[in-house]
Structure formats: structure tokens, C-alpha cells
Scaffold this motif. Structure first.
Motif, PDB file in Angstrom:
ATOM      1  N   TRP A 102      -2.922  30.045  -2.077  1.00  0.00           N
ATOM      2  CA  TRP A 102      -2.598  28.923  -1.183  1.00  0.00           C
ATOM      3  C   TRP A 102      -2.146  27.776  -2.075  1.00  0.00           C
ATOM      4  O   TRP A 102      -2.772  27.494  -3.093  1.00  0.00           O
ATOM      5  CB  TRP A 102      -3.813  28.447  -0.412  1.00  0.00           C
ATOM      6  CG  TRP A 102      -4.545  29.328   0.557  1.00  0.00           C
ATOM      7  CD1 TRP A 102      -5.841  29.114   0.946  1.00  0.00           C
ATOM      8  CD2 TRP A 102      -4.116  30.468   1.299  1.00  0.00           C
ATOM      9  NE1 TRP A 102      -6.211  30.059   1.878  1.00  0.00           N
ATOM     10  CE2 TRP A 102      -5.179  30.905   2.109  1.00  0.00           C
ATOM     11  CE3 TRP A 102      -2.903  31.181   1.359  1.00  0.00           C
ATOM     12  CZ2 TRP A 102      -5.092  32.000   2.961  1.00  0.00           C
ATOM     13  CZ3 TRP A 102      -2.821  32.282   2.209  1.00  0.00           C
ATOM     14  CH2 TRP A 102      -3.892  32.666   2.991  1.00  0.00           C
ATOM     15  N   ARG A 103      -1.123  27.090  -1.648  1.00  0.00           N
ATOM     16  CA  ARG A 103      -0.632  25.959  -2.438  1.00  0.00           C
ATOM     17  C   ARG A 103      -0.839  24.659  -1.681  1.00  0.00           C
ATOM     18  O   ARG A 103      -0.230  24.433  -0.634  1.00  0.00           O
ATOM     19  CB  ARG A 103       0.869  26.119  -2.710  1.00  0.00           C
ATOM     20  CG  ARG A 103       1.220  27.284  -3.606  1.00  0.00           C
ATOM     21  CD  ARG A 103       0.840  26.976  -5.014  1.00  0.00           C
ATOM     22  NE  ARG A 103       1.342  27.990  -5.939  1.00  0.00           N
ATOM     23  CZ  ARG A 103       0.791  28.177  -7.142  1.00  0.00           C
ATOM     24  NH1 ARG A 103      -0.244  27.452  -7.524  1.00  0.00           N
ATOM     25  NH2 ARG A 103       1.299  29.078  -7.943  1.00  0.00           N
ATOM     26  N   VAL A 166      -3.112  25.650   6.196  1.00  0.00           N
ATOM     27  CA  VAL A 166      -2.669  24.688   5.177  1.00  0.00           C
ATOM     28  C   VAL A 166      -1.598  25.326   4.305  1.00  0.00           C
ATOM     29  O   VAL A 166      -0.576  24.720   3.995  1.00  0.00           O
ATOM     30  CB  VAL A 166      -3.856  24.246   4.302  1.00  0.00           C
ATOM     31  CG1 VAL A 166      -3.392  23.354   3.175  1.00  0.00           C
ATOM     32  CG2 VAL A 166      -4.911  23.559   5.142  1.00  0.00           C
ATOM     33  N   ALA A 167      -1.852  26.598   3.934  1.00  0.00           N
ATOM     34  CA  ALA A 167      -0.930  27.291   3.036  1.00  0.00           C
ATOM     35  C   ALA A 167       0.435  27.473   3.674  1.00  0.00           C
ATOM     36  O   ALA A 167       1.460  27.351   3.010  1.00  0.00           O
ATOM     37  CB  ALA A 167      -1.509  28.643   2.656  1.00  0.00           C
ATOM     38  N   ALA A 168       0.463  27.752   4.985  1.00  0.00           N
ATOM     39  CA  ALA A 168       1.727  28.030   5.656  1.00  0.00           C
ATOM     40  C   ALA A 168       2.466  26.751   6.017  1.00  0.00           C
ATOM     41  O   ALA A 168       3.683  26.754   6.156  1.00  0.00           O
ATOM     42  CB  ALA A 168       1.470  28.838   6.921  1.00  0.00           C
ATOM     43  N   CYS A 169       1.741  25.666   6.182  1.00  0.00           N
ATOM     44  CA  CYS A 169       2.348  24.426   6.669  1.00  0.00           C
ATOM     45  C   CYS A 169       3.329  23.858   5.651  1.00  0.00           C
ATOM     46  O   CYS A 169       2.960  23.647   4.499  1.00  0.00           O
ATOM     47  CB  CYS A 169       1.263  23.395   6.954  1.00  0.00           C
ATOM     48  SG  CYS A 169       1.923  21.794   7.441  1.00  0.00           S
TER      49      CYS A 169
END
Ligand code: FES
Lengths: 266, 226
Positions: A102-103, A166-169
Motif C-alpha cells: 500500500w502506498r 487508502v491504497a486504491a484511492c
């Protein structure tokens, strides 16, 4: 089937990471993604190299520990599925897969594919609870809850806090997570007394963790393994705006009563 | 422990909360949307002939207090809309310092994907449009109060008409996401109505697009002439 994996390798939080290429051969389509990773790691260990670190616990899609990006999609291509429940039959021989953590600034990488999701815990501890007497449980039907409210609260409560939203947003926003927690309690009678305070405190914490701001795009709900809808974000916005407007002048100091300053007496 | 965990639990100030900033964007968006609709209704009077639209323009300018009040509200809305956008874009840039090698955004609509581009381009067009048809700078035959003639002369230049049509296209794309998004932002979303609101947003943006471009297209086709 044989696969090529490009995996983010990073020794620790301070080291700079890089993508590395691995081969996963003779993958059984009945394996879960994490089982495939276990096999890759076994081989790495026998070769004397460092295995790929990834987080996992229940491996049945309920704990929220696992999760990373597979080819740019959080938890991989299967909708409503965590990476531990994703099976290799959804991939085909020769696929090249890019695995990344996750970034988000709020989710610093600890090692390889493992990130620190402590920001979520701090959002919860800011207000994701109700204050109630402990001890003997109250009679189950003493407090009537309309069926539709119970269902919607349950849908929101399905959030396992995995961090995929959060990661996909594109904005690295935690709006879906925070919205799910606020809606889950805000829809139930037990959540009413603290509803305003909860929205204020949890959103404040979510802002302090430097998550981005929601732009209502919907990438989060598409990857959510529990298929939580962005309706919860709207509920959070409503609760927060109402509470913040009522509470404009008191915004800075009324927390003092519940949280003594450092050095203060309880 | 990150700095955020250090136990400072004071509230964020009202206008520092991202949700409040988004609400400012939504409310100023509603004001600007109302202007876009009103402006179209005014413009469409061009089809009723020069006397009608010139009289309407004169009526708008007849009460200077009201005119400048409306202009001030619009200007403040535009500025607030832009300022919160810049602030939130800055937050976005900071929120993901290390990007993905691979990232797919399959559920991002073209409209929402292009908000950061369509916005500034619309702003640039509005400045040009005001210079062209309100102030008269750069217009070949500008005459104060001669709205009908100014408009016909303006749109007889093909590049001007094309730029106008493109800008209106961007505006309607922007509105397509904006109209839907404001319901979500202000907390008026409901799972049952959201798909309808989304569809309504698309229909409204298409109607606005057709309404606005009908004027340059009619001028170019010779339906509206001097
Ligand atoms: S390991 Fe528990 S949800 Fe995947």
C-alpha cells in the motif's frame, strides 16, 4: 502454471526499496495467493536468501491483516476478495504480476509488502467506540433497532481495516475506512449519545494523519474486500458538517475533559 | 511513532478540516452551477431576435447594486472554489510521496479524472470570454450594449466558435462529476438515489452542452445572422 513476479523489496523503513524479479514455477491453481507466496519463500529460504515479507493472519478474509497491490489493484483482480482468499485459478500461465505495498504517507513501509497501519488504530481510538457499562450483557431485544438500520450498520461494520481503500484511492484518502466506522456506530441507537463527538474526533485524527481528501471517485469501494459502499463517506460528511457547525467555537478546547494533558492528574 | 501519534488531540480548526473544504467547494459549485443555468437561459433569448436579447442585457445592467452584488458573489465563489482546490491538491501531492510502479484506476470516470485539467481550462476560457464579450478587448466589432451583434460577429469567426464549443464541452464534463459529487460531499447521498443522481448529472450536463453550443452552431449555420 508458471508466473513471473516483480516484488517490492525493502529491508526496513529507512532503506530505499526496489522492484525485484522472481519466478514462481509449477503453481497449483488451487492455491491461494498467499500459499503461492509461501512456496516462493520456501525456495528463497533454501537458496539462502531473505523471504518476501507480507502480512497475514487468519487467511480467511476476516482479520484484515493481509493485502498488497497486484498489478495496480488492491487485493488483486477479484472483487470483494482479500489477497488471502484470492485463488491462483484467476491467473494464467505466463502472467507477470507486480506486487507492491500500500502506498500512502500515512502507511509507511515496514518491510517489503508490510506497511504500518497504526494510523487506522489511532483513528479508532479517537472515537470509534461507544461508552457503555460493562458487566452483564443487556437483554438482547431491550433496545429495538429498525431492520434497515441494523442491516446498514452491519454492512459498514464489515470493514476489516485492511487499508485497501487508502491504497486504491488516487488521493490516498482514508474516507471509506473512517466513514465505515462512523456509520457503523452512527446508525445504531447505542451510537447516538457520542455521534457528534465521534465524527469530530475521528475526522480530526484522519486529517492529522495526513491522508488525502476524498474526491468521490469510487476506486475505494471497487477494491473493498467487504464491498463497503461510498454511501458511508457521505454519512461521515453529514455527521461531521453538522457537528462541526454546531461546535465551531468549541473546536479547540473541549477535548480537555476527556483527555487530560500530559502530566495532568486523572 | 509518527508525529501524529504523539498524543496531541486538539481538534482541527473548522476551515482546516478537509470535509469542510470540500463543502466549500460543493457550495460554491452550486452557486456557479446556478449561474451557468441562468446564463444559458439568458443567452437562449438570442433566438427571439436582437430586440429581445438586447433588452434583457440592458435590464441586467439597469440595477448596478444588484449587478455588482451578483458579480461579487460569483467572483468570491470562483476564488474560494479555486483556493480550496489548490489546498486539497497540495494535500494529495503529499499524501502519497512514493508512487506505484503499476496502478490501475478502472473506476475513475473521465469526468472525475479530468477535474484538475478541466477546471483551469474553464477558468482561462472565462477570462477570455469576459475580455471578449463583456469588456470587448480583442473583439473585431465590439459595441457596448449591442449584445446580439457582438455575439454574431464573434461566432462568425470559426476559431472563436470552436474554442467556445471545446470550452463548453470541458465545462459540462466538469459539471458531470461536480453535480454528482456535491451530493456525496454534502452528505445527501443515499444508496437508493445515488444512481439516479449520477444519471441526472449526466443528463443535465448534456442538456447544458447542447443548449450552449446551439448558439455558435446556429451562427455558423447562418440561422442566426445580422
Ligand atoms: S489474512 Fe486475515 S484477511 Fe487475509
Amino acid at each position: 502454471m508458471n508466473l513471473i513476479l516483480h516484488v517490492w523489496r525493502q529491508k526496513n523503513a529507512s532503506e530505499k526499496g526496489r522492484m525485484e524479479r522472481y519466478e514462481a514455477n509449477d503453481v497449483n491453481p488451487d492455491m491461494s495467493f498467499l500459499e503461492m507466496m509461501d512456496v516462493v519463500n520456501e525456495n528463497l529460504i533454501t537458496q539462502g536468501s531473505e523471504p518476501i515479507a507480507f502480512e497475514h493472519d487468519c487467511r480467511e478474509g476476516i482479520c484484515g491483516s493481509c493485502g498488497f497491490m497486484i498489478n495496480g489493484i488492491a487485493h488483486g483482480p477479484q472483487r470483494g476478495t482479500t489477497v488471502c482468499q484470492l485463488h491462483m485459478r484467476h491467473f494464467k500461465d505466463g502472467d507477470e504480476l507486480y506486487l507492491e505495498p500500500w502506498r500512502a504517507r500515512a502507511f509507511p513501509v515496514i518491510k517489503d509488502l508490510v506497511v504500518d497501519r497504526g494510523a487506522f488504530d489511532r483513528i479508532i481510538s479517537a472515537g470509534g467506540y461507544i461508552t457503555a457499562h460493562t458487566g452483564s450483557a443487556p437483554d438482547a431485544n431491550a433496545l429495538p433497532v429498525p431492520k434497515t438500520d441494523a442491516d446498514r450498520a452491519m454492512d459498514a461494520a464489515a470493514c476489516i481495516g485492511c487499508g485497501a481503500c487508502v491504497a486504491a484511492c488516487p488521493n490516498a484518502s482514508a474516507a471509506l475506512f473512517t466513514g465505515a466506522k462512523i456509520s457503523h456506530l452512527g446508525l445504531l441507537p447505542q451510537g447516538q449519545p457520542e455521534r457528534s463527538r465521534r465524527a469530530l474526533a475521528m475526522v480530526a485524527q484522519y486529517n492529522r494523519e495526513l491522508f488525502g481528501s476524498c474526491t468521490n471517485i469510487g476506486e475505494c469501494e471497487a477494491v473493498c474486500p467487504k464491498e463497503i459502499r461510498i454511501e458511508v463517506i457521505s454519512r461521515m460528511n453529514r455527521d461531521y458538517l453538522k457537528a462541526a457547525w454546531k461546535d465551531r467555537s468549541a473546536l479547540r478546547d473541549d477535548q480537555a475533559e476527556t483527555e487530560p494533558k500530559a502530566g495532568g492528574r486523572r | 511513532m509518527s508525529p501524529a501519534a504523539a498524543g496531541t488531540r486538539e481538534r482541527v480548526r473548522f476551515f482546516d478540516a478537509t470535509i469542510v473544504k470540500k463543502a466549500v467547494m460543493a457550495i460554491t459549485g452550486i452557486i456557479l452551477f446556478a449561474f451557468v443555468v441562468g446564463h444559458l437561459l439568458g443567452n437562449l433569448q438570442v433566438f427571439l431576435g436582437p430586440a429581445r436579447i438586447n433588452a434583457y442585457a440592458a435590464f441586467l445592467k439597469s440595477n448596478l447594486e444588484v449587478l455588482w452584488f451578483v458579480r461579487t458573489v460569483l467572483l468570491v465563489s470562483v476564488l474560494a472554489h479555486i483556493i480550496v482546490t489548490i489546498q486539497l491538491a497540495g494535500l494529495k501531492a503529499k499524501a502519497r510521496p512514493v508512487g506505484y510502479v503499476k496502478k490501475q484506476n478502472p473506476h475513475t470516470s473521465v469526468a472525475s479524472r479530468s477535474m484538475y485539467y478541466s477546471g483551469p481550462m474553464i477558468a482561462a476560457f472565462v477570462i477570455y470570454h469576459l475580455l471578449d464579450l463583456t469588456i470587448g478587448a480583442g473583439h473585431p466589432h465590439f459595441a457596448e450594449g449591442e449584445v446580439y451583434a457582438n455575439l454574431v460577429y464573434g461566432f462568425q469567426q470559426i476559431p472563436v466558435s470552436i474554442a467556445y464549443i471545446v470550452a463548453i464541452g470541458l465545462l459540462c464534463l466538469h459539471l458531470n462529476h461536480g453535480i454528482y459529487s456535491l451530493f456525496q460531499t454534502l452528505g445527501w447521498a443515499h444508496p437508493k438515489y445515488m444512481p439516479r443522481i449520477k444519471r441526472a448529472a449526466t443528463v443535465i450536463s448534456i442538456l447544458l452542452f447542447l443548449g450552449y453550443i446551439s448558439i455558435p452552431v446556429s451562427v455558423m449555420a447562418g440561422v442566426i445572422h445580422l
